[in-house]
Design a protein around this motif. Sequence first.
Motif, PDB file in Angstrom:
ATOM      1  N   ARG A 122     -24.829  33.179  -7.127  1.00 33.27           N
ATOM      2  CA  ARG A 122     -25.190  31.773  -7.102  1.00 33.27           C
ATOM      3  C   ARG A 122     -26.712  31.656  -7.089  1.00 33.27           C
ATOM      4  N   PRO A 123     -27.245  30.499  -7.470  1.00 29.90           N
ATOM      5  CA  PRO A 123     -28.702  30.361  -7.558  1.00 29.90           C
ATOM      6  C   PRO A 123     -29.435  30.722  -6.259  1.00 29.90           C
ATOM      7  N   ASN A 124     -28.844  30.415  -5.108  1.00 26.03           N
ATOM      8  CA  ASN A 124     -29.540  30.658  -3.842  1.00 26.03           C
ATOM      9  C   ASN A 124     -29.740  32.131  -3.543  1.00 26.03           C
ATOM     10  N   ASN A 125     -29.049  33.012  -4.260  1.00 29.53           N
ATOM     11  CA  ASN A 125     -29.173  34.446  -4.006  1.00 29.53           C
ATOM     12  C   ASN A 125     -30.084  35.160  -5.002  1.00 29.53           C
ATOM     13  N   LEU A 126     -30.707  34.419  -5.888  1.00 28.30           N
ATOM     14  CA  LEU A 126     -31.683  35.011  -6.798  1.00 28.30           C
ATOM     15  C   LEU A 126     -33.023  35.192  -6.079  1.00 28.30           C
ATOM     16  N   PRO A 127     -33.915  36.018  -6.623  1.00 26.22           N
ATOM     17  CA  PRO A 127     -35.211  36.241  -5.965  1.00 26.22           C
ATOM     18  C   PRO A 127     -36.013  34.946  -5.831  1.00 26.22           C
ATOM     19  N   GLU A 128     -36.747  34.829  -4.776  1.00 25.06           N
ATOM     20  CA  GLU A 128     -37.591  33.655  -4.572  1.00 25.06           C
ATOM     21  C   GLU A 128     -38.581  33.500  -5.723  1.00 25.06           C
ATOM     22  N   GLN A 129     -39.065  34.628  -6.240  1.00 24.39           N
ATOM     23  CA  GLN A 129     -40.038  34.563  -7.335  1.00 24.39           C
ATOM     24  C   GLN A 129     -39.402  34.134  -8.660  1.00 24.39           C
ATOM     25  N   PHE A 130     -38.081  34.229  -8.770  1.00 24.60           N
ATOM     26  CA  PHE A 130     -37.390  33.725  -9.955  1.00 24.60           C
ATOM     27  C   PHE A 130     -37.705  32.241 -10.140  1.00 24.60           C
ATOM     28  N   PHE A 131     -37.719  31.506  -9.049  1.00 23.67           N
ATOM     29  CA  PHE A 131     -37.994  30.071  -9.090  1.00 23.67           C
ATOM     30  C   PHE A 131     -39.491  29.809  -9.259  1.00 23.67           C
ATOM     31  N   GLU A 132     -40.310  30.589  -8.563  1.00 23.91           N
ATOM     32  CA  GLU A 132     -41.754  30.399  -8.611  1.00 23.91           C
ATOM     33  C   GLU A 132     -42.309  30.679 -10.007  1.00 23.91           C
ATOM     34  N   LYS A 133     -41.791  31.709 -10.659  1.00 25.60           N
ATOM     35  CA  LYS A 133     -42.312  32.110 -11.971  1.00 25.60           C
ATOM     36  C   LYS A 133     -41.506  31.519 -13.124  1.00 25.60           C
ATOM     37  N   ARG A 134     -40.484  30.759 -12.784  1.00 24.46           N
ATOM     38  CA  ARG A 134     -39.652  30.072 -13.787  1.00 24.46           C
ATOM     39  C   ARG A 134     -39.208  31.029 -14.901  1.00 24.46           C
ATOM     40  N   CYS A 135     -38.516  32.063 -14.495  1.00 27.04           N
ATOM     41  CA  CYS A 135     -38.035  33.068 -15.445  1.00 27.04           C
ATOM     42  C   CYS A 135     -37.008  32.463 -16.396  1.00 27.04           C
ATOM     43  N   LYS A 136     -37.055  32.875 -17.631  1.00 29.40           N
ATOM     44  CA  LYS A 136     -36.065  32.412 -18.594  1.00 29.40           C
ATOM     45  C   LYS A 136     -34.667  32.769 -18.116  1.00 29.40           C
ATOM     46  N   THR A 137     -33.757  31.817 -18.300  1.00 30.20           N
ATOM     47  CA  THR A 137     -32.394  31.975 -17.792  1.00 30.20           C
ATOM     48  C   THR A 137     -31.397  31.611 -18.881  1.00 30.20           C
ATOM     49  N   VAL A 138     -30.402  32.459 -19.062  1.00 30.50           N
ATOM     50  CA  VAL A 138     -29.304  32.189 -19.994  1.00 30.50           C
ATOM     51  C   VAL A 138     -28.042  32.014 -19.152  1.00 30.50           C
ATOM     52  N   PHE A 139     -27.414  30.862 -19.274  1.00 27.10           N
ATOM     53  CA  PHE A 139     -26.242  30.515 -18.466  1.00 27.10           C
ATOM     54  C   PHE A 139     -25.024  30.436 -19.376  1.00 27.10           C
ATOM     55  N   VAL A 140     -24.026  31.281 -19.113  1.00 23.09           N
ATOM     56  CA  VAL A 140     -22.840  31.368 -19.970  1.00 23.09           C
ATOM     57  C   VAL A 140     -21.627  30.803 -19.236  1.00 23.09           C
ATOM     58  N   GLN A 141     -20.866  29.970 -19.945  1.00 23.69           N
ATOM     59  CA  GLN A 141     -19.642  29.392 -19.389  1.00 23.69           C
ATOM     60  C   GLN A 141     -18.460  29.669 -20.308  1.00 23.69           C
ATOM     61  N   ARG A 142     -17.272  29.627 -19.704  1.00 18.20           N
ATOM     62  CA  ARG A 142     -16.041  29.886 -20.449  1.00 18.20           C
ATOM     63  C   ARG A 142     -14.916  29.061 -19.843  1.00 18.20           C
ATOM     64  N   ASN A 143     -13.901  28.773 -20.622  1.00 14.96           N
ATOM     65  CA  ASN A 143     -12.716  28.098 -20.116  1.00 14.96           C
ATOM     66  C   ASN A 143     -12.259  28.784 -18.829  1.00 14.96           C
ATOM     67  N   PRO A 144     -12.231  28.089 -17.698  1.00 18.82           N
ATOM     68  CA  PRO A 144     -11.874  28.734 -16.429  1.00 18.82           C
ATOM     69  C   PRO A 144     -10.460  29.288 -16.395  1.00 18.82           C
ATOM     70  N   LYS A 145      -9.581  28.757 -17.229  1.00 13.11           N
ATOM     71  CA  LYS A 145      -8.219  29.305 -17.274  1.00 13.11           C
ATOM     72  C   LYS A 145      -8.219  30.691 -17.918  1.00 13.11           C
ATOM     73  N   ASP A 146      -9.007  30.858 -18.972  1.00  6.93           N
ATOM     74  CA  ASP A 146      -9.135  32.185 -19.576  1.00  6.93           C
ATOM     75  C   ASP A 146      -9.881  33.138 -18.638  1.00  6.93           C
ATOM     76  N   ILE A 147     -10.861  32.617 -17.911  1.00  7.00           N
ATOM     77  CA  ILE A 147     -11.552  33.434 -16.920  1.00  7.00           C
ATOM     78  C   ILE A 147     -10.554  33.972 -15.902  1.00  7.00           C
ATOM     79  N   ALA A 148      -9.678  33.101 -15.405  1.00  8.18           N
ATOM     80  CA  ALA A 148      -8.724  33.501 -14.373  1.00  8.18           C
ATOM     81  C   ALA A 148      -7.816  34.626 -14.851  1.00  8.18           C
ATOM     82  N   VAL A 149      -7.346  34.536 -16.099  1.00  5.15           N
ATOM     83  CA  VAL A 149      -6.467  35.579 -16.644  1.00  5.15           C
ATOM     84  C   VAL A 149      -7.216  36.901 -16.755  1.00  5.15           C
ATOM     85  N   SER A 150      -8.415  36.868 -17.331  1.00  2.00           N
ATOM     86  CA  SER A 150      -9.193  38.086 -17.495  1.00  2.00           C
ATOM     87  C   SER A 150      -9.587  38.681 -16.142  1.00  2.00           C
ATOM     88  N   TYR A 151      -9.892  37.819 -15.199  1.00  2.86           N
ATOM     89  CA  TYR A 151     -10.301  38.259 -13.865  1.00  2.86           C
ATOM     90  C   TYR A 151      -9.148  38.970 -13.154  1.00  2.86           C
TER      91      TYR A 151
END
Length: 301
Positions: A122-151
């Motif tokens: 979750r965002p709160n567990n990323l490094p403090e400097q991640f926010f300070e330096k505004r590191c590029k972020t790629v956020f991937v999402q998927r149908n949660p039903k397919d996630i559940a099956v694969s998981y």
Amino acid sequence: MASETNVSEDDIIRIHDNHGNTMELLGSGGQYLSASSVRSGRYPNPVTNIPRLRKMNVNEDDIFLCAYPKAGTHWTWEIMTMLLQQRSEYHPREKDSHMYEFHIPETLQALERPRVFNTHVRPNNLPEQFFEKRCKTVFVQRNPKDIAVSYYYHCKNLIQFGGTFEQFMDFFLKEDEPVYHCAWYKYTLEWEQFIKENPDHPVHCIMYEQLQQNAVEEIKRLATFLKTPCDDKLANLIAEKCSFQNLKDATLKVKKGGKSWTVFRKGKVGDWKTHFTVALNEKFDQYLQRHPTSSVYTYDI
């Protein structure tokens, strides 16, 4: 550090379903990992390691790939490494070699730049400097039903979950913490809130289904965000190399420590329809209605 793999009995959290299945977890900051995997040395104890990770140094050219488990992390990470090296060649190591929560800070600091970290935190567990330096972020999402099956299959292989799919769903749909890794709806809502509240932080959003439907265009769109050249030829080459079967084969045959049997299964869109009963689908829909996200899904829930 030996302390990162030590496990105190007092730190173990045991969660149960109504069928006698139990998961043993270790957690910090609302993030929970498998106690058995920590004991085996697969990754450090999050109880001590996540607080240390939050204090680690971050470079301005570091990139963070963030996704819930089974949302397409391996696929996207490989595409990103190819774009950054400007050729359609597989990274010699698996993406776990750059997985944020799987290593102590000293290991991550030694990686060659530019570093492409991937993570399920979750965002709160990323490094403090991640926010300070505004590191590029790629956020991937998927149908949660397919996630559940694969998981489900992932947990059967990786942490030896012995229950049925419907029994696993008792854990997946658990609304109070702890949940293995974290609850899907909390993870999604917290990332959506972060993106909304930090418009100056560079974030690129990818939908798994769109990447599968039109890989070339999505790869070129990602390249634009990363500010790396990518013509049609390179995009097509990367799309071919990163097709599900090719990437699965490469993970086993090309990469050091490959283990495609634990991370690749089908990669299909809509496979949930072959696993969900009518009753389970209604239960899942009610779960989604109780926890609406702001994402505009372009696929059939």
